[in-house]
Design a protein around this motif. Structure first.
Motif, mmCIF file in Angstrom:
data_model
loop_
_atom_site.group_PDB
_atom_site.id
_atom_site.type_symbol
_atom_site.label_atom_id
_atom_site.label_comp_id
_atom_site.label_asym_id
_atom_site.label_seq_id
_atom_site.Cartn_x
_atom_site.Cartn_y
_atom_site.Cartn_z
ATOM 1 N N ILE A 51 48.722 15.437 5.726
ATOM 2 C CA ILE A 51 49.892 14.625 6.062
ATOM 3 C C ILE A 51 49.520 13.144 5.982
ATOM 4 O O ILE A 51 48.464 12.733 6.461
ATOM 5 N N THR A 52 50.414 12.385 5.365
ATOM 6 C CA THR A 52 50.181 10.947 5.246
ATOM 7 C C THR A 52 51.496 10.190 5.334
ATOM 8 O O THR A 52 52.541 10.691 4.933
ATOM 9 N N GLU A 53 51.432 9.001 5.868
ATOM 10 C CA GLU A 53 52.598 8.123 5.950
ATOM 11 C C GLU A 53 52.737 7.276 4.689
ATOM 12 O O GLU A 53 53.797 6.736 4.421
ATOM 13 N N GLN A 54 51.658 7.136 3.898
ATOM 14 C CA GLN A 54 51.649 6.211 2.779
ATOM 15 C C GLN A 54 51.887 6.854 1.421
ATOM 16 O O GLN A 54 51.853 6.184 0.417
ATOM 17 N N GLY A 55 52.118 8.141 1.354
ATOM 18 C CA GLY A 55 52.268 8.819 0.076
ATOM 19 C C GLY A 55 53.607 8.553 -0.593
ATOM 20 O O GLY A 55 54.485 7.863 -0.058
ATOM 21 N N ALA A 56 53.784 9.119 -1.761
ATOM 22 C CA ALA A 56 54.985 8.931 -2.571
ATOM 23 C C ALA A 56 56.245 9.453 -1.883
ATOM 24 O O ALA A 56 57.345 9.015 -2.197
ATOM 25 N N HIS A 57 56.094 10.374 -0.935
ATOM 26 C CA HIS A 57 57.251 10.978 -0.271
ATOM 27 C C HIS A 57 57.503 10.408 1.117
ATOM 28 O O HIS A 57 58.294 10.958 1.883
ATOM 29 N N GLY A 58 56.819 9.322 1.445
ATOM 30 C CA GLY A 58 57.042 8.651 2.715
ATOM 31 C C GLY A 58 56.471 9.411 3.896
ATOM 32 O O GLY A 58 55.699 10.357 3.735
ATOM 33 N N PRO A 59 56.844 9.008 5.105
ATOM 34 C CA PRO A 59 56.321 9.636 6.314
ATOM 35 C C PRO A 59 56.517 11.152 6.300
ATOM 36 O O PRO A 59 57.591 11.649 5.976
ATOM 37 N N GLY A 60 55.461 11.863 6.625
ATOM 38 C CA GLY A 60 55.506 13.321 6.661
ATOM 39 C C GLY A 60 55.173 13.981 5.339
ATOM 40 O O GLY A 60 55.034 15.193 5.272
ATOM 41 N N GLY A 61 55.040 13.191 4.267
ATOM 42 C CA GLY A 61 54.626 13.746 2.986
ATOM 43 C C GLY A 61 53.167 14.183 3.043
ATOM 44 O O GLY A 61 52.454 13.887 4.009
ATOM 45 N N ARG A 62 52.744 14.880 2.037
ATOM 46 C CA ARG A 62 51.371 15.380 2.019
ATOM 47 C C ARG A 62 50.645 14.938 0.758
ATOM 48 O O ARG A 62 51.236 14.856 -0.311
ATOM 49 N N ALA A 63 49.367 14.662 0.920
ATOM 50 C CA ALA A 63 48.496 14.318 -0.195
ATOM 51 C C ALA A 63 47.586 15.518 -0.455
ATOM 52 O O ALA A 63 46.983 16.061 0.469
ATOM 53 N N ASP A 64 47.520 15.943 -1.706
ATOM 54 C CA ASP A 64 46.731 17.106 -2.105
ATOM 55 C C ASP A 64 45.329 16.659 -2.512
ATOM 56 O O ASP A 64 45.174 15.898 -3.472
ATOM 57 N N TYR A 65 44.327 17.122 -1.772
ATOM 58 C CA TYR A 65 42.929 16.817 -2.082
ATOM 59 C C TYR A 65 42.170 18.115 -2.297
ATOM 60 O O TYR A 65 42.342 19.074 -1.544
ATOM 61 N N GLU A 66 41.340 18.122 -3.348
ATOM 62 C CA GLU A 66 40.540 19.299 -3.691
ATOM 63 C C GLU A 66 39.120 18.860 -4.009
ATOM 64 O O GLU A 66 38.899 17.720 -4.420
ATOM 65 N N PRO A 67 38.148 19.770 -3.851
ATOM 66 C CA PRO A 67 36.774 19.419 -4.191
ATOM 67 C C PRO A 67 36.693 18.907 -5.629
ATOM 68 O O PRO A 67 37.333 19.451 -6.533
ATOM 69 N N GLY A 68 35.932 17.861 -5.807
ATOM 70 C CA GLY A 68 35.767 17.271 -7.129
ATOM 71 C C GLY A 68 34.450 17.681 -7.762
ATOM 72 O O GLY A 68 33.840 18.690 -7.378
ATOM 73 N N ASN A 69 33.998 16.876 -8.690
ATOM 74 C CA ASN A 69 32.764 17.155 -9.409
ATOM 75 C C ASN A 69 31.512 16.772 -8.624
ATOM 76 O O ASN A 69 30.425 17.185 -8.981
ATOM 77 N N GLN A 70 31.679 15.983 -7.591
ATOM 78 C CA GLN A 70 30.549 15.534 -6.788
ATOM 79 C C GLN A 70 30.593 16.184 -5.415
ATOM 80 O O GLN A 70 31.634 16.178 -4.755
ATOM 81 N N ALA A 71 29.481 16.746 -4.992
ATOM 82 C CA ALA A 71 29.411 17.372 -3.670
ATOM 83 C C ALA A 71 29.750 16.344 -2.592
ATOM 84 O O ALA A 71 29.373 15.178 -2.687
ATOM 85 N N GLY A 72 30.481 16.789 -1.585
ATOM 86 C CA GLY A 72 30.820 15.915 -0.476
ATOM 87 C C GLY A 72 31.987 14.990 -0.743
ATOM 88 O O GLY A 72 32.280 14.118 0.062
ATOM 89 N N ARG A 73 32.668 15.199 -1.872
ATOM 90 C CA ARG A 73 33.812 14.352 -2.206
ATOM 91 C C ARG A 73 34.964 15.213 -2.691
ATOM 92 O O ARG A 73 34.784 16.114 -3.494
ATOM 93 N N TRP A 74 36.144 14.919 -2.172
ATOM 94 C CA TRP A 74 37.369 15.593 -2.604
ATOM 95 C C TRP A 74 38.240 14.576 -3.312
ATOM 96 O O TRP A 74 38.378 13.438 -2.863
ATOM 97 N N GLU A 75 38.848 15.004 -4.417
ATOM 98 C CA GLU A 75 39.657 14.110 -5.229
ATOM 99 C C GLU A 75 41.147 14.370 -5.024
ATOM 100 O O GLU A 75 41.573 15.509 -4.864
ATOM 101 N N TRP A 76 41.901 13.293 -5.082
ATOM 102 C CA TRP A 76 43.350 13.352 -4.928
ATOM 103 C C TRP A 76 43.962 13.968 -6.173
ATOM 104 O O TRP A 76 43.610 13.614 -7.295
ATOM 105 N N ARG A 77 44.891 14.902 -5.994
ATOM 106 C CA ARG A 77 45.578 15.581 -7.103
ATOM 107 C C ARG A 77 47.045 15.192 -7.188
ATOM 108 O O ARG A 77 47.711 15.532 -8.153
ATOM 109 N N GLY A 78 47.563 14.543 -6.170
ATOM 110 C CA GLY A 78 48.958 14.120 -6.178
ATOM 111 C C GLY A 78 49.574 14.269 -4.796
ATOM 112 O O GLY A 78 48.933 14.740 -3.858
#
Length: 81
Positions: A51-78
């Motif tokens: 849940i994030t207030e700053q995303g494209a869908h405004g307050p209550g929207g969600r940002a999708d994060y998934e494991p990326g190519n580097q251990a210990g880091r998740w990348e934003w998918r939208g």
């Protein structure tokens, strides 16, 4: 660094000893840490809709994060409503 879910004015907004974190890369939560200590390995592979207030869908929207190519880091998918 600030931990996701902690208010930016919280004096204990940083990482705590004995906890496991991933860094969020890109998107509205870029640079924050996300606590994955209590997530199973399968849950960690799936990533999270945070849940994030700053995303494209405004307050209550969600940002999708998934494991990326580097251990210990998740990348934003939208953003999702």
């Amino acid at each position: 660094m600030r931990v996701y879910g902690h208010d930016h004015t919280d004096p204990e907004q940083g990482p705590l000893p004995g906890r496991e974190y991933v860094e969020l890369l890109g998107g509205p939560l870029d640079g924050q840490l996300y606590d994955v200590t209590d997530l199973s390995p399968a849950e960690q592979r799936d990533g999270a809709l945070l849940i994030t207030e700053q995303g494209a869908h405004g307050p209550g929207g969600r940002a999708d994060y998934e494991p990326g190519n580097q251990a210990g880091r998740w990348e934003w998918r939208g953003d999702m409503p």
